[in-house]
Design a protein around this motif. Structure first.
Motif, mmCIF file in Angstrom:
data_model
loop_
_atom_site.group_PDB
_atom_site.id
_atom_site.type_symbol
_atom_site.label_atom_id
_atom_site.label_comp_id
_atom_site.label_asym_id
_atom_site.label_seq_id
_atom_site.Cartn_x
_atom_site.Cartn_y
_atom_site.Cartn_z
ATOM 1 N N ARG A 1 56.899 115.527 -59.222
ATOM 2 C CA ARG A 1 55.838 114.754 -59.871
ATOM 3 C C ARG A 1 56.378 113.871 -61.002
ATOM 4 O O ARG A 1 56.073 112.685 -61.076
ATOM 5 N N GLU B 1 54.373 117.421 -55.540
ATOM 6 C CA GLU B 1 54.175 118.365 -56.646
ATOM 7 C C GLU B 1 55.508 118.713 -57.305
ATOM 8 O O GLU B 1 55.625 118.748 -58.528
ATOM 9 N N GLU C 1 52.722 116.872 -49.815
ATOM 10 C CA GLU C 1 52.085 117.317 -51.060
ATOM 11 C C GLU C 1 52.983 118.268 -51.835
ATOM 12 O O GLU C 1 53.046 118.213 -53.070
#
Length: 75
Positions: free
Chosen positions: A67, A64, A60
């Motif tokens: 992205r 992020e 994650e």
């Protein structure tokens, strides 16, 4: 607190979890449970895999951070 009794299963030892515990943990036959050593020296039995959770947290973080790049690559 629930008291569990250790029983012999063939050449192994094991415990049988009461139905209410299985329902509370939302477990099904064949699913993995993890016995985690706690900082206080005790143990926790959980369906939650801490190693997998660490890997997902890292994924994650990468998603992020990159992205925009991943969005462009997905086209």
């Amino acid at each position: 607190m629930v008291e569990l009794k250790v029983r012999k299963f063939g050449n192994s030892l094991g415990v049988v979890l009461p139905k209410e515990i299985i329902n509370r943990l939302q477990m099904k036959d064949g699913q993995a449970l993890f016995l985690i050593e706690a900082p206080d020296g005790g143990y926790r039995l959980t369906p939650y895999d801490p190693v997998f959770a660490e890997k997902m947290a890292k994924a994650e973080e990468i998603i992020e951070r990159y992205r925009n790049t991943l969005h462009v690559l997905a086209r």
